[in-house]
Motif scaffolding. Structure first.
Motif, PDB file in Angstrom:
ATOM      1  N   THR A  34       0.872  -1.193   0.423  1.00 53.79           N
ATOM      2  CA  THR A  34       0.252   0.607   0.101  1.00 53.79           C
ATOM      3  C   THR A  34       0.472   1.437  -0.236  1.00 53.79           C
ATOM      4  O   THR A  34       0.762   2.645  -0.479  1.00 53.79           O
ATOM      5  N   GLY A  35       2.030   1.492   0.339  1.00 52.16           N
ATOM      6  CA  GLY A  35       2.996   2.345   0.446  1.00 52.16           C
ATOM      7  C   GLY A  35       3.545   2.961  -1.502  1.00 52.16           C
ATOM      8  O   GLY A  35       3.634   3.624  -1.536  1.00 52.16           O
ATOM      9  N   ILE A  36       3.534   1.671  -1.868  1.00 51.44           N
ATOM     10  CA  ILE A  36       3.864   1.600  -3.010  1.00 51.44           C
ATOM     11  C   ILE A  36       2.374   2.300  -3.765  1.00 51.44           C
ATOM     12  O   ILE A  36       3.244   4.071  -4.753  1.00 51.44           O
ATOM     13  N   ASN A  37       1.920   1.386  -3.841  1.00 50.98           N
ATOM     14  CA  ASN A  37       0.272   2.392  -4.378  1.00 50.98           C
ATOM     15  C   ASN A  37       0.179   3.690  -3.696  1.00 50.98           C
ATOM     16  O   ASN A  37      -0.043   5.132  -4.299  1.00 50.98           O
ATOM     17  N   GLY A  38       0.548   4.131  -2.532  1.00 56.87           N
ATOM     18  CA  GLY A  38       0.705   5.684  -1.924  1.00 56.87           C
ATOM     19  C   GLY A  38       1.170   6.328  -2.552  1.00 56.87           C
ATOM     20  O   GLY A  38       0.563   7.524  -2.533  1.00 56.87           O
ATOM     21  N   LEU A  65      -8.677   5.758  13.190  1.00 57.04           N
ATOM     22  CA  LEU A  65      -8.486   5.553  11.504  1.00 57.04           C
ATOM     23  C   LEU A  65      -9.542   6.584  11.742  1.00 57.04           C
ATOM     24  O   LEU A  65      -9.003   7.598   9.870  1.00 57.04           O
ATOM     25  N   VAL A  66     -10.038   7.861  12.681  1.00 54.74           N
ATOM     26  CA  VAL A  66      -9.664   8.874  11.891  1.00 54.74           C
ATOM     27  C   VAL A  66      -8.621   9.851  11.780  1.00 54.74           C
ATOM     28  O   VAL A  66      -8.638  10.262  10.481  1.00 54.74           O
ATOM     29  N   GLN A  67      -7.278  10.178  12.498  1.00 54.11           N
ATOM     30  CA  GLN A  67      -6.476  10.404  12.177  1.00 54.11           C
ATOM     31  C   GLN A  67      -5.828   9.663  10.657  1.00 54.11           C
ATOM     32  O   GLN A  67      -5.532  10.932  10.112  1.00 54.11           O
ATOM     33  N   THR A  68      -5.723   8.476  10.857  1.00 56.31           N
ATOM     34  CA  THR A  68      -5.306   8.192   9.740  1.00 56.31           C
ATOM     35  C   THR A  68      -6.281   8.484   8.498  1.00 56.31           C
ATOM     36  O   THR A  68      -4.885   9.093   7.106  1.00 56.31           O
ATOM     37  N   SER A  69      -7.683   8.218   8.441  1.00 58.46           N
ATOM     38  CA  SER A  69      -8.159   9.032   7.071  1.00 58.46           C
ATOM     39  C   SER A  69      -7.497  10.474   6.517  1.00 58.46           C
ATOM     40  O   SER A  69      -7.727  10.341   6.215  1.00 58.46           O
ATOM     41  N   LEU A  70      -7.770  11.437   7.740  1.00 57.91           N
ATOM     42  CA  LEU A  70      -7.542  12.800   7.518  1.00 57.91           C
ATOM     43  C   LEU A  70      -5.678  12.933   7.437  1.00 57.91           C
ATOM     44  O   LEU A  70      -5.821  13.863   6.883  1.00 57.91           O
ATOM     45  N   ALA A  71      -5.499  12.261   7.997  1.00 59.80           N
ATOM     46  CA  ALA A  71      -3.570  12.190   7.026  1.00 59.80           C
ATOM     47  C   ALA A  71      -4.024  12.267   5.562  1.00 59.80           C
ATOM     48  O   ALA A  71      -3.269  12.440   4.951  1.00 59.80           O
ATOM     49  N   ARG A  72      -4.382  10.956   4.892  1.00 53.74           N
ATOM     50  CA  ARG A  72      -4.981  10.562   3.771  1.00 53.74           C
ATOM     51  C   ARG A  72      -5.381  11.146   2.961  1.00 53.74           C
ATOM     52  O   ARG A  72      -4.982  11.704   1.446  1.00 53.74           O
ATOM     53  N   GLY A  73      -6.461  11.738   3.263  1.00 53.06           N
ATOM     54  CA  GLY A  73      -7.264  12.874   2.746  1.00 53.06           C
ATOM     55  C   GLY A  73      -6.469  13.941   2.533  1.00 53.06           C
ATOM     56  O   GLY A  73      -6.191  14.947   1.763  1.00 53.06           O
ATOM     57  N   MET A  74      -5.519  14.808   3.797  1.00 55.22           N
ATOM     58  CA  MET A  74      -4.822  15.774   3.580  1.00 55.22           C
ATOM     59  C   MET A  74      -3.596  15.549   2.485  1.00 55.22           C
ATOM     60  O   MET A  74      -2.992  16.398   1.892  1.00 55.22           O
ATOM     61  N   THR A  75      -3.159  14.845   2.712  1.00 61.21           N
ATOM     62  CA  THR A  75      -2.039  14.952   1.653  1.00 61.21           C
ATOM     63  C   THR A  75      -2.132  14.452  -0.236  1.00 61.21           C
ATOM     64  O   THR A  75      -1.411  14.956  -0.363  1.00 61.21           O
ATOM     65  N   THR A  76      -3.360  13.912  -0.543  1.00 58.95           N
ATOM     66  CA  THR A  76      -3.802  13.912  -1.478  1.00 58.95           C
ATOM     67  C   THR A  76      -4.351  15.582  -1.765  1.00 58.95           C
ATOM     68  O   THR A  76      -3.987  16.152  -2.595  1.00 58.95           O
ATOM     69  N   ARG A 129       4.636  14.284   8.480  1.00 60.82           N
ATOM     70  CA  ARG A 129       5.134  13.176   7.260  1.00 60.82           C
ATOM     71  C   ARG A 129       4.401  13.316   6.302  1.00 60.82           C
ATOM     72  O   ARG A 129       5.258  13.153   5.409  1.00 60.82           O
ATOM     73  N   MET A 130       3.470  13.283   6.421  1.00 57.91           N
ATOM     74  CA  MET A 130       2.799  13.307   5.089  1.00 57.91           C
ATOM     75  C   MET A 130       2.814  14.499   4.970  1.00 57.91           C
ATOM     76  O   MET A 130       2.635  14.233   3.159  1.00 57.91           O
ATOM     77  N   PHE A 131       2.813  15.604   5.232  1.00 59.74           N
ATOM     78  CA  PHE A 131       2.966  17.315   3.742  1.00 59.74           C
ATOM     79  C   PHE A 131       3.683  16.710   3.430  1.00 59.74           C
ATOM     80  O   PHE A 131       4.114  17.478   2.287  1.00 59.74           O
TER      81      PHE A 131
END
Length: 451
Positions: free
Chosen positions: A70-74, A288-299, A379-381
Motif C-alpha cells: 500500500t505504501g508503493i501505491n500511496g 482510523l479517524v486520524q489516519t484517514s484525515l492524514a491520507r486526505g491531507m496528503t492528496t 511526515r505526510m506533508f
C-alpha cells in the motif's frame, strides 16, 4: 463537460474540502478493519484463545507486507495527484499505465517470496508451538492473496487521485458484507477454522477489485490510457519508483520494527499474545479517524503542490492537526473508562490478566496520540510536496528504537515495556520531523526544487 466524479482540491475552503474528501476514506478504513475485526471476533468466540492468538501472532507480518504494497501505491497516488493538479494529461495517463505495471510486479514478488519464507520467519518470531500450525494456515492464505489486496488499493488510489473517495467506500461496503457471509459459511458451517477465515477475507477483497475495475472502465475516461501512454519513459518510471519506494520504505521500516516487537511479545506467552491481539485491534480502530484525515491531507497537499499553491498545503496540515488532536482527547477518556471492557468483548475473555494488560496498552497509546498527530501531519506533508528521504529517516529512527526496546527494555519490563515503546519513539520522531518541516517550509517559500 467536466466529470462530476472528479474533485479539484486546489479550490474551495481548505478545511471543509479536506473533511468531505476524508470522511469516505475513514468509512473505507472502518470497513477494511472490519475484515480483521470480524476475523478476530469469530476466531475468539468459535475457537477460543488459541485461535485468536494464532491470528495475532502473525499480524505484524501481514501489516509489514501490506504496508509495503500500500505504501508503493500511496507513492503512485502522490505522483498521479501532482500530475492532475498541474493539468498534465499526458503525464497523468502515462503514470497510470506505469503504476499498473509496477504494482503487479511488486505485489506478485512480495506474495511469492513471503510464502516461501514464512515458516522460518514465524520460528524466528518465537511463535508458540501450540498455535504454530494454525498461524501458518492463516497467514499463508493471506500472503498468497497479496496481489488482490494490492490491486484494490491501486484502483482506489486512482479514484482518490481525482478527488473521488466515495466510490471505493461503496464497493468496500459490498465486500464487507460478502466477508461476513463467507466467514459464517467457511467457519460456522464448513468448520474450516482459521484457514476459512483467511480465505473469506481474500475472496471478499477480490469482490471489491472486480467492482472497482468495471466502474473505472465505465465511468472514468480520464483514467483510460492508449497504446502511446504505455511507452516506458525513464524519468516517469524513476519518479514513480522513487516516490513509491519512499512511501513503502516508510511503512515497511516502521512495520519491521513492529515485527521485532511482536517476536518479544510472542516470547512472553499465549496470555500476553491474546491481550495484545485484542488491544491492538482496538488501537487500530481508534486511529482510523486520524489516519484517514492524514491520507486526505496528503492528496490535497499533492494536488495543491502540483498547482503551485503552497499556502493551501500548509493550511491543510494545520487543519489536520487541529481536528485529530481534538478527537484524541475523547479516545483517552475511552481508554481509561472502557479499556478493560472493550478488550474483554473483543477477545471474549474474562481472564483478569488479559483485561489488565490490554487496558494498560490502550492507556499508554492514547496518551501519546497528540504527539503522534504532529508526527503524522508533518511526515505526510513532506511526502505530499515530494520530500522523499526525510520521512524514511523518521521511520529508521523508529526501527532502531524498537530494536533497542525489544532486546534491552521489554525483557526487563515485560508487557509494560511493549506498551511504552511506541509513545516514546513517537516523541523522538516528531522532534526530527518538525525540524525538517521548518527547513523545508523555508525552501518552499524561496522556490527551491523538490529534493
Amino acid at each position: 463537460m467536466a466529470n462530476p466524479r472528479v474533485r479539484d482540491m486546489t479550490v474551495g475552503p481548505v478545511g471543509k474540502t479536506m473533511l468531505m474528501f476524508s470522511i469516505p476514506i475513514l468509512l473505507s478504513s472502518l470497513l477494511q478493519h472490519a475484515y480483521n475485526l470480524v476475523d478476530t471476533v469469530i476466531a475468539g468466540y468459535l475457537y477460543g484463545d488459541h485461535a485468536l492468538a494464532a491470528i495475532g501472532a502473525s499480524s505484524s507480518i501481514y501489516v509489514l507486507l501490506v504496508g509495503l504494497a500500500t505504501g508503493i501505491n500511496g507513492g503512485f497516488e502522490l505522483v498521479l495527484a501532482r500530475a492532475f493538479g498541474s493539468h498534465d494529461e499526458k503525464k497523468f495517463k502515462s503514470s497510470i499505465c506505469a503504476s499498473l505495471v509496477l504494482n503487479l510486479l511488486v505485489s506478485g514478488t512480495i506474495a511469492l517470496l513471503s510464502c516461501l519464507l514464512i515458516r522460518p520467519i514465524l520460528r524466528l518470531m518465537n511463535t508458540p508451538d501450540e498455535i504454530f500450525g494454525q498461524t501458518m494456515n492463516y497467514i499463508i492464505v493471506i500472503l498468497a492473496g497479496m496481489p488482490i489486496t494490492s490491486m484494490y488499493n491501486f484502483e482506489a488510489s486512482l479514484m482518490r487521485s481525482l478527488g473521488n473517495s466515495r466510490t471505493p467506500l461503496l464497493f468496500l461496503a459490498v465486500a464487507s458484507v460478502a466477508n461476513i457471509i463467507l466467514d459464517l459459511l467457511f467457519v460456522a458451517v464448513l468448520d474450516w477454522g482459521v484457514t476459512g477465515i483467511a480465505l473469506a477475507t481474500m475472496l471478499a477483497q477480490l469482490t471489491s477489485v472486480i467492482l472497482c475495475f468495471f466502474y473505472i472502465k465505465r465511468s472514468y475516461p480520464e483514467l483510460h490510457f492508449a497504446k502511446e501512454h504505455a511507452k516506458p519513459v525513464k524519468a516517469l518510471y524513476n519518479e514513480l519508483i522513487s516516490t513509491g519506494i519512499s512511501m513503502a520504505l516508510m511503512n515497511s521500516i516502521f512495520s519491521l520494527g513492529s515485527v521485532c516487537v511482536q517476536g518479544a511479545i510472542n516470547s512472553l506467552g499465549t496470555t500476553v499474545i491474546t491481550a495484545h491481539t485484542a488491544a491492538r485491534k482496538i488501537y487500530e480502530n481508534m486511529i482510523l479517524v486520524q489516519t484517514s484525515l492524514a491520507r486526505g491531507m496528503t492528496t490535497m497537499v499533492s494536488q495543491n503542490y502540483g498547482a503551485g499553491k503552497i499556502d493551501r498545503c500548509h493550511k491543510a496540515m494545520r487543519c489536520q492537526i487541529l481536528y485529530t488532536v481534538a478527537w484524541d482527547f475523547l479516545l483517552i477518556i475511552v481508554a481509561f473508562t472502557l479499556g478493560s471492557t472493550l478488550v474483554g468483548l473483543l477477545g471474549n475473555s474474562s481472564n483478569p490478566e488479559v483485561l489488565r494488560m490490554g487496558r494498560m496498552y490502550l492507556i499508554c497509546q492514547t496518551i501519546g496520540f497528540p504527539v503522534l498527530e504532529v508526527l503524522r501531519a508533518t511526515r505526510m506533508f513532506l511526502q505530499g510536496v515530494g520530500r522523499k528521504l526525510i520521512p524514511i529517516g523518521s521511520s529508521t529512527i523508529e526501527l532502531i528504537g524498537k530494536i533497542v526496546f525489544t532486546f534491552l527494555v521489554i525483557p526487563h519490563l515485560g508487557y509494560l515495556g511493549v506498551s511504552l515503546t511506541e509513545p516514546i519513539l513517537w516523541l523522538a520522531c516528531t522532534i526530527y520531523l518538525v525540524i525538517a518541516y521548518i527547513r523545508v517550509s523555508k525552501n518552499l517559500k524561496e522556490g527551491a526544487q523538490t529534493i
